[in-house]
Design a protein around this motif. Structure first.
Motif, PDB file in Angstrom:
ATOM      1  N   LYS A 226       0.820  -1.206   0.000  1.00 11.52           N
ATOM      2  CA  LYS A 226       0.000   0.000   0.000  1.00 11.52           C
ATOM      3  C   LYS A 226       0.862   1.269   0.000  1.00 11.52           C
ATOM      4  N   ILE A 227       2.034   1.165   0.598  1.00 12.38           N
ATOM      5  CA  ILE A 227       2.889   2.349   0.738  1.00 12.38           C
ATOM      6  C   ILE A 227       3.382   2.850  -0.628  1.00 12.38           C
ATOM      7  N   LEU A 228       3.391   1.934  -1.610  1.00 20.04           N
ATOM      8  CA  LEU A 228       3.869   2.335  -2.939  1.00 20.04           C
ATOM      9  C   LEU A 228       2.898   3.304  -3.629  1.00 20.04           C
ATOM     10  N   ASP A 229       1.646   3.324  -3.155  1.00 20.47           N
ATOM     11  CA  ASP A 229       0.658   4.206  -3.791  1.00 20.47           C
ATOM     12  C   ASP A 229       0.736   5.645  -3.285  1.00 20.47           C
ATOM     13  N   LEU A 230       1.523   5.873  -2.242  1.00 23.64           N
ATOM     14  CA  LEU A 230       1.553   7.223  -1.659  1.00 23.64           C
ATOM     15  C   LEU A 230       2.415   8.176  -2.483  1.00 23.64           C
ATOM     16  N   HIS A 231       1.924   9.389  -2.676  1.00 20.85           N
ATOM     17  CA  HIS A 231       2.699  10.438  -3.362  1.00 20.85           C
ATOM     18  C   HIS A 231       2.500  11.732  -2.615  1.00 20.85           C
ATOM     19  N   LEU A 232       3.560  12.464  -2.436  1.00 16.70           N
ATOM     20  CA  LEU A 232       3.432  13.790  -1.846  1.00 16.70           C
ATOM     21  C   LEU A 232       2.927  14.749  -2.922  1.00 16.70           C
ATOM     22  N   GLY A 233       3.438  14.554  -4.155  1.00 12.02           N
ATOM     23  CA  GLY A 233       3.021  15.407  -5.269  1.00 12.02           C
ATOM     24  C   GLY A 233       3.348  16.863  -4.998  1.00 12.02           C
ATOM     25  N   ASP A 234       2.537  17.757  -5.551  1.00  8.80           N
ATOM     26  CA  ASP A 234       2.875  19.159  -5.309  1.00  8.80           C
ATOM     27  C   ASP A 234       1.930  19.799  -4.302  1.00  8.80           C
ATOM     28  N   ARG A 235       1.488  19.011  -3.320  1.00  6.54           N
ATOM     29  CA  ARG A 235       0.622  19.611  -2.300  1.00  6.54           C
ATOM     30  C   ARG A 235       1.396  20.680  -1.522  1.00  6.54           C
ATOM     31  N   GLU A 236       0.684  21.686  -1.123  1.00  6.22           N
ATOM     32  CA  GLU A 236       1.282  22.779  -0.342  1.00  6.22           C
ATOM     33  C   GLU A 236       1.613  22.255   1.050  1.00  6.22           C
ATOM     34  N   VAL A 237       2.843  22.449   1.481  1.00 12.11           N
ATOM     35  CA  VAL A 237       3.170  22.034   2.844  1.00 12.11           C
ATOM     36  C   VAL A 237       3.645  23.250   3.628  1.00 12.11           C
ATOM     37  N   ASP A 238       3.051  23.465   4.782  1.00  8.04           N
ATOM     38  CA  ASP A 238       3.536  24.510   5.677  1.00  8.04           C
ATOM     39  C   ASP A 238       4.474  23.810   6.673  1.00  8.04           C
ATOM     40  N   TYR A 239       5.765  24.019   6.484  1.00  8.25           N
ATOM     41  CA  TYR A 239       6.730  23.279   7.298  1.00  8.25           C
ATOM     42  C   TYR A 239       6.728  23.710   8.765  1.00  8.25           C
ATOM     43  N   ASP A 240       6.065  24.838   9.055  1.00  8.93           N
ATOM     44  CA  ASP A 240       5.968  25.248  10.462  1.00  8.93           C
ATOM     45  C   ASP A 240       4.755  24.642  11.148  1.00  8.93           C
ATOM     46  N   SER A 241       3.916  23.978  10.371  1.00  9.17           N
ATOM     47  CA  SER A 241       2.705  23.419  10.969  1.00  9.17           C
ATOM     48  C   SER A 241       2.994  22.029  11.546  1.00  9.17           C
ATOM     49  N   TRP A 242       2.930  21.945  12.869  1.00 10.10           N
ATOM     50  CA  TRP A 242       3.172  20.652  13.528  1.00 10.10           C
ATOM     51  C   TRP A 242       2.153  19.621  13.060  1.00 10.10           C
ATOM     52  N   ASP A 243       0.881  20.065  12.968  1.00 10.42           N
ATOM     53  CA  ASP A 243      -0.189  19.127  12.617  1.00 10.42           C
ATOM     54  C   ASP A 243      -0.009  18.578  11.205  1.00 10.42           C
ATOM     55  N   GLN A 244       0.310  19.483  10.288  1.00  5.85           N
ATOM     56  CA  GLN A 244       0.418  19.049   8.895  1.00  5.85           C
ATOM     57  C   GLN A 244       1.603  18.085   8.717  1.00  5.85           C
ATOM     58  N   CYS A 245       2.741  18.419   9.314  1.00  8.02           N
ATOM     59  CA  CYS A 245       3.903  17.524   9.181  1.00  8.02           C
ATOM     60  C   CYS A 245       3.621  16.188   9.859  1.00  8.02           C
ATOM     61  N   ALA A 246       2.939  16.245  11.007  1.00  6.34           N
ATOM     62  CA  ALA A 246       2.633  14.994  11.719  1.00  6.34           C
ATOM     63  C   ALA A 246       1.670  14.133  10.902  1.00  6.34           C
ATOM     64  N   ALA A 247       0.725  14.795  10.221  1.00  6.79           N
ATOM     65  CA  ALA A 247      -0.248  14.032   9.425  1.00  6.79           C
ATOM     66  C   ALA A 247       0.469  13.326   8.268  1.00  6.79           C
ATOM     67  N   ILE A 248       1.402  14.019   7.637  1.00  4.55           N
ATOM     68  CA  ILE A 248       2.131  13.388   6.519  1.00  4.55           C
ATOM     69  C   ILE A 248       3.026  12.270   7.061  1.00  4.55           C
ATOM     70  N   PHE A 249       3.635  12.527   8.210  1.00  5.57           N
ATOM     71  CA  PHE A 249       4.438  11.477   8.855  1.00  5.57           C
ATOM     72  C   PHE A 249       3.580  10.223   9.086  1.00  5.57           C
ATOM     73  N   ASP A 250       2.374  10.435   9.640  1.00  5.45           N
ATOM     74  CA  ASP A 250       1.493   9.288   9.916  1.00  5.45           C
ATOM     75  C   ASP A 250       1.104   8.562   8.641  1.00  5.45           C
ATOM     76  N   GLU A 251       0.806   9.357   7.607  1.00  2.00           N
ATOM     77  CA  GLU A 251       0.388   8.760   6.341  1.00  2.00           C
ATOM     78  C   GLU A 251       1.461   7.787   5.840  1.00  2.00           C
ATOM     79  N   TRP A 252       2.714   8.183   5.956  1.00  4.90           N
ATOM     80  CA  TRP A 252       3.786   7.356   5.408  1.00  4.90           C
ATOM     81  C   TRP A 252       4.301   6.273   6.358  1.00  4.90           C
ATOM     82  N   THR A 253       4.037   6.450   7.653  1.00 10.49           N
ATOM     83  CA  THR A 253       4.641   5.482   8.570  1.00 10.49           C
ATOM     84  C   THR A 253       3.620   4.512   9.146  1.00 10.49           C
ATOM     85  N   THR A 254       2.339   4.698   8.804  1.00 13.50           N
ATOM     86  CA  THR A 254       1.341   3.743   9.307  1.00 13.50           C
ATOM     87  C   THR A 254       1.418   2.401   8.564  1.00 13.50           C
ATOM     88  N   PRO A 255       1.485   2.387   7.230  1.00 12.24           N
ATOM     89  CA  PRO A 255       1.652   1.076   6.575  1.00 12.24           C
ATOM     90  C   PRO A 255       2.969   0.437   7.027  1.00 12.24           C
TER      91      PRO A 255
END
Ligand code: P5A
Length: 445
Positions: A226-255
């Motif tokens: 399932k992890i092979l289907d994940l793409h960050l693509g060109d989504r906007e990322v606010d690197y100062d946002s703890w929540d947003q970075c944590a959500a992307i971290f979870d997305e990639w580290t849950t599988p």
């Protein structure tokens, strides 16, 4: 660049000492030359790709809010004695004595040196968070240097270090690095999967390695497909946002995705059978959180309003920049040679003149070369007086994603041939349309 003026010592024969395809192709395409075991000179085309990777790394680090800098390759042993790693590091560390009998070493990594810089300059929590990084050569006297730049003794690493006031902010730095690395690898045209790993001599409990799947990889890996289907693509990322970075971290580290060092058969068995994958991977990066390991032993503290002086929480984060080139080639080649992803190709397009010396063909090539250069396509024009077969073989070997072939027959109808290295497909276009098409392709890279 005109090939007649370029230093591209292409080899016809397969070098006998190269065991894996990326090593063979890098030697054959004249990118590197071995100076000693595990130590390479970077010839112009290899150097050009290395610079392109460095630029992508810098871009994404600065985007994430990190500060570029440069530390020396030679370090004093004193700092390593303070942290206690001077003895621990063993024979992998190249130790040298200077004329005053001072112990020095060629840096295998820079946690100590950066902690020293930090402690002499930063005293207050108000100056945090802070992340400093560099791209610099490292030396590790590997027992078995092999596979060319893949396991070198001297190699180019991006190494970054975060300083934070407490664990939650340091974990944000960890997540932020994971996100910026995902974007970095994607921009290089690569899929690198973060996997829970072991921290080794760097230390700490939290660590992920980034692996590019390849049969020749040195690590055994287990993952949920399932992890092979994940793409960050060109989504906007606010690197100062703890929540947003944590959500992307979870997305990639849950599988499930682990290297053999941390593999847990019971957990893996819970992944649906058809999605359980075992394969091999090349480690192209690793991120660490090691808390106060270095700040305590080296007394790197900041003042805080509530708790007085506290040791800073740190992590370090590495990308194997020179190894990455090997990994890209392992993932992208065929039996004729390298197939560069557009984002890292040494030249945007190869121009092949089928009949050097023919007035019309020469003039058409010159015009193409000029306009491609002016439009930033960075062409490599094969203007040598060689047979067409030899020119095609060289172009295929060095793997530029696009080739424009110019010959008297096509020119009679006003066309040249545009060929994709990846698919082998060609189309006949006017020179203007061929260039226009390439400009569009590269605008999207
Ligand atoms: C993180 C940055 C560190 O050294 N300290 C500073 C931490 N991590 S690491 O995992 O040991 O190395 C980071 C990346 O460097 C590449 N690498 C190598 N590349 C080529 N040849 C080698 N001998 C070699 N050793 C490490 C890997 O890509 C690794 O992930």
């Amino acid at each position: 660049m005109r090939l007649s003026k370029y230093f591209l010592p292409v080899l016809k024969e397969n070098p006998s000492d190269a065991q894996i395809v990326s090593h063979r192709l890098m030697l054959r395409a004249g990118m590197i030359r071995q100076a000693q075991s595990g130590i390479y000179s970077w010839l112009p085309m290899g150097f050009k790709v290395l610079r392109k990777l460095e630029n992508i790394v810098h871009d994404e680090q600065v985007r994430a809010g990190h500060n570029p800098m440069l530390m020396p390759t030679m370090q004093s042993a004193d700092l390593w004695k303070e942290s206690g790693r001077y003895e621990d590091y063993g024979k992998e560390m190249l130790r040298v004595t200077d004329r005053h009998d001072r112990d020095m070493l060629f840096g295998p990594t820079n946690e100590e040196l950066i902690t020293d810089i930090f402690r002499s300059n930063v005293k207050s929590y108000k100056d945090l968070p802070l992340t400093l990084y560099q791209i610099q050569w490292k030396f590790r006297d590997e027992v078995r240097p092999r596979f060319g730049v893949m396991r070198g003794r001297e190699f180019l690493m991006k190494d970054g270090y975060n300083f934070d006031v407490d664990k939650p902010s340091a974990m944000h730095a960890y997540n932020r690095h994971l996100v910026s690395y995902l974007r970095t690898y994607e921009r290089m045209g690569m899929k690198a999967i973060p996997m829970r790993a072991d921290s080794g001599p760097i230390g700490g409990e939290d660590t992920h390695e980034f692996l590019v799947l390849a049969e020749t990889g040195e690590s055994e890996v287990f993952y949920d497909s399932k992890i092979l289907d994940l793409h960050l693509g060109d989504r906007e990322v606010d690197y100062d946002s703890w929540d947003q970075c944590a959500a992307i971290f979870d997305e990639w580290t849950t599988p499930y995705a682990r290297t053999d060092e941390t593999h847990d058969a019971e957990l893996f068995a819970q992944v649906p059978a058809e999605r359980q994958m075992t394969s091999r991977g090349i480690e192209v990066g690793q991120i660490f959180y090691f808390g106060t390991k270095y700040s305590e032993s080296m007394n790197a503290k900041v003042s805080t309003p509530d708790d007085g002086d506290v040791p800073v929480h740190m992590g370090s984060h590495g990308i194997g920049v020179s190894r990455m080139i090997g990994a890209i080639i392992e993932a992208s080649h065929d039996d004729k040679g390298i197939i560069w992803p557009e984002a890292v190709t040494p030249f945007g397009v190869g121009i092949v003149n089928l009949k050097q010396g023919d007035e019309e063909a020469d003039a058409a090539c010159e015009a193409l070369y000029k306009s491609a250069t002016a439009l930033g396509l960075d062409p490599l024009y094969d203007d040598r007086n060689e047979r067409a077969g030899g020119k095609f073989a060289s172009m295929d070997l060095i793997g530029l994603p696009w080739r424009i072939t110019v010959g008297p027959r096509g020119l009679k109808n006003g066309v040249v041939e545009l060929t994709s290295r990846k698919t082998g497909e060609s189309e006949e276009l006017t020179p203007e349309l061929a260039i226009e098409k390439l400009v569009k392709i590269y605008a999207d890279v």
